[in-house]
Motif scaffolding. Structure first.
Motif, mmCIF file in Angstrom:
data_model
loop_
_atom_site.group_PDB
_atom_site.id
_atom_site.type_symbol
_atom_site.label_atom_id
_atom_site.label_comp_id
_atom_site.label_asym_id
_atom_site.label_seq_id
_atom_site.Cartn_x
_atom_site.Cartn_y
_atom_site.Cartn_z
ATOM 1 N N THR A 184 0.846 -1.210 0.000
ATOM 2 C CA THR A 184 0.000 0.000 0.000
ATOM 3 C C THR A 184 0.869 1.243 0.000
ATOM 4 O O THR A 184 0.593 2.200 -0.704
ATOM 5 C CB THR A 184 -0.867 0.109 1.278
ATOM 6 N N GLN A 185 1.908 1.204 0.819
ATOM 7 C CA GLN A 185 2.758 2.402 0.887
ATOM 8 C C GLN A 185 3.445 2.655 -0.437
ATOM 9 O O GLN A 185 3.580 3.782 -0.885
ATOM 10 C CB GLN A 185 3.787 2.261 2.009
ATOM 11 N N PHE A 188 0.575 3.969 -3.030
ATOM 12 C CA PHE A 188 0.037 5.322 -2.855
ATOM 13 C C PHE A 188 1.131 6.343 -2.605
ATOM 14 O O PHE A 188 0.923 7.532 -2.776
ATOM 15 C CB PHE A 188 -1.007 5.343 -1.732
ATOM 16 N N PHE A 219 0.303 -7.285 -5.967
ATOM 17 C CA PHE A 219 -1.023 -7.231 -5.335
ATOM 18 C C PHE A 219 -1.972 -8.226 -6.008
ATOM 19 O O PHE A 219 -2.655 -9.014 -5.370
ATOM 20 C CB PHE A 219 -1.636 -5.835 -5.534
ATOM 21 N N MET A 262 -8.104 -4.175 -2.542
ATOM 22 C CA MET A 262 -7.192 -3.106 -2.170
ATOM 23 C C MET A 262 -7.907 -1.921 -1.531
ATOM 24 O O MET A 262 -7.419 -1.345 -0.568
ATOM 25 C CB MET A 262 -6.392 -2.643 -3.399
ATOM 26 N N THR A 266 -7.040 -0.840 2.176
ATOM 27 C CA THR A 266 -6.305 0.412 2.406
ATOM 28 C C THR A 266 -7.172 1.528 2.994
ATOM 29 O O THR A 266 -6.681 2.330 3.770
ATOM 30 C CB THR A 266 -5.693 0.932 1.095
#
Ligand code: HEM
Length: 428
Positions: A184-185, A188, A219, A262, A266
């Motif tokens: 996720t980091q 984004f 992912f 996702m 997230t």
């Protein structure tokens, strides 16, 4: 009619991550806009121009009209010109959406996809996960108390609890949480230099595109395996609902499938972490508030609603006009881009008496931190429930709590909140 153009310093502040970290000066600029130019165009050299929407009523009007104010036409979250070009180059069909999830969809897809899980997130269904959330809350409290008499509540407590909850109810096993967090980091990216060490190494556009493809592929492959497993072995988790859902009589296509996991994975953690830390900050600052809410019998609803208004973790979303629309006395033209500034809406003097006071006793708290209309937060009841359960488990275990240093906010235009909240506490 000529368009009202915002003063440079207001236009610059709303796209500046450090302004959201400094917080107070930003509020002054937003208050100015609400009073003097509630719909004004922000012109910045790095970004395409957009309408800054600052009043609660105008944001509600946009939210309730998804036919004319679309999510999917342009990136849903503010992106600069370079970032947008990069995203377009990196996406199939050049639509600029690195993933395709509920927030990037419009009618008719949006409702079809949303309805697949909407029922799962309703309060009456969430009761089935209440005990599990309480267990995670208790583990979190034990962990905090084990740290001694001081901790950084944002980093040591609030950052972990919602992540554990959402992963658990999504169905991602605990050992895969670090991988999910990293992905996720990377996807984004964070604009906060303290949270963004990994991105420094990227030097060129080609490298950035290659990295994004790699992250998305990773992912997708992770969730493909999870889907296969839940089709073979259904459980009581959201992964099972998503894996076995059908769209137009077939399984969900791969890109949308990964997007669905996702968005759930997230959207549900940094946000709830931020409002949880926001609640704790006010309790640590105001002993009477703490004394009142640590009472096991005290209803926590007002505290939680006000903490969500106060912290407004999702600071904005973007929309694009599909046709000419009259809004707040201005003509928005087809194709115009709009920023719905939730930070501003939640301090709107027209809706909240004394908006800069933290008041858990507001008779009818009309905060719109969860947005409004077709895209209103899917996880809002879950977020409230998580916060309530943590407060129920934590507060009676504490005798005293106070600030032990300067709190600090994340440098981000999108999801904001406290990244540091040093507190001193005494266990009961
Ligand atoms: C959408 C805020 C927690 C899942 C949204 C939106 C906002 C928001 C502002 C979009 C509204 C718009 O389009 O303008 C928050 C806040 C939270 C929170 C402030 C915590 C305090 C959660 C949790 C989940 C979640 C726990 C768990 C699954 C989603 C999803 C969407 C969404 C899936 C997309 C809905 C759609 O586009 O139809 N949230 N959220 N959120 N949120 Fe949350």
């Amino acid at each position: 009619m000529t368009k009202p153009i915002l003063p440079e310093e207001v236009a610059a502040a709303v796209i500046d991550p450090t302004a959201y970290a400094a917080w107070e000066p930003l509020h002054e600029r937003l208050a100015w806009a609400r009073a003097n130019m509630p719909l004004g165009v922000a012109e910045n050299p790095t970004h395409d121009p957009f309408w800054l929407v600052t009043r609660h009523a105008d944001i509600m009007a946009v939210g309730r009209d998804p036919q004319r104010f679309a999510n999917g036409v342009r990136p849903t979250v503010l992106t600069d010109r370079d970032g947008e070009a990069l995203a377009r180059a990196a996406t199939p069909g050049g639509d600029g959406h690195l993933i395709r999830s509920l927030v990037q969809m419009d009618a008719p897809d949006h409702m079809k996809y949303r309805l697949l899980t909407q029922g799962w997130f309703l309060p009456k269904n969430l009761r089935i996960v209440e005990n599990r959330i309480r267990e995670i809350a208790r583990e979190t409290v034990e962990h905090m108390l084990s740290l001694g008499r001081e901790c950084d509540f944002a980093r040591d407590v609030a950052a972990h609890y919602p992540l554990r909850v959402i992963m658990d109810i999504l169905g991602v096993p605990a050992q895969d949480e670090p991988r999910m967090l990293m992905l996720t980091q990377q996807l984004f990216g964070s604009t906060d230099p303290e949270l963004n060490r990994g991105r420094e190494a990227i030097k060129s556009t080609e490298q950035a595109i290659a990295m994004l493809h790699y992250v998305i592929a990773d992912f997708e492959s992770y969730f493909r395996e999870l889907t296969a497993d839940r089709r073979a072995n259904p459980r009581e988790d959201i992964a099972t609902v998503i894996a076995n859902a059908t769209i137009d009589d077939g399984p969900i296509p791969d890109r949308e499938l990964a997007g669905y996991y996702m968005i759930v994975a997230t959207a549900g953690h940094d946000t709830t972490s931020a409002s949880t830390a926001g609640a704790m900050m006010e309790l640590a600052k105001t002993p009477e508030l703490f004394a009142r809410f640590r009472d096991a019998e005290a209803d926590k609803a007002g505290l939680i609603e006000e903490a969500i208004r106060w912290s407004t973790p999702v600071q904005h979303f973007m929309r694009s006009a599909r046709e000419d629309v009259e809004l707040g006395g201005q003509t928005i033209r087809a194709g115009d881009w709009l920023m719905l500034n939730y930070v501003s809406a939640n301090r709107d003097e027209a809706v909240f008496a004394d908006p800069f006071a933290f008041d858990p006793d507001r008779a009818k708290n009309q905060q719109i931190a969860f947005g409004f209309g077709a895209h209103v937060c899917l996880g809002q009841h879950l977020a409230r429930m998580e916060m309530r359960i943590l407060m129920e488990e934590l507060l009676p275990r504490l005798k005293r709590v106070e600030l032990a240093g300067e709190p600090a906010r994340v440098e981000s235009v999108f999801v904001g909140g406290l990244k540091r909240l040093p507190i001193r506490f005494e266990a009961a």
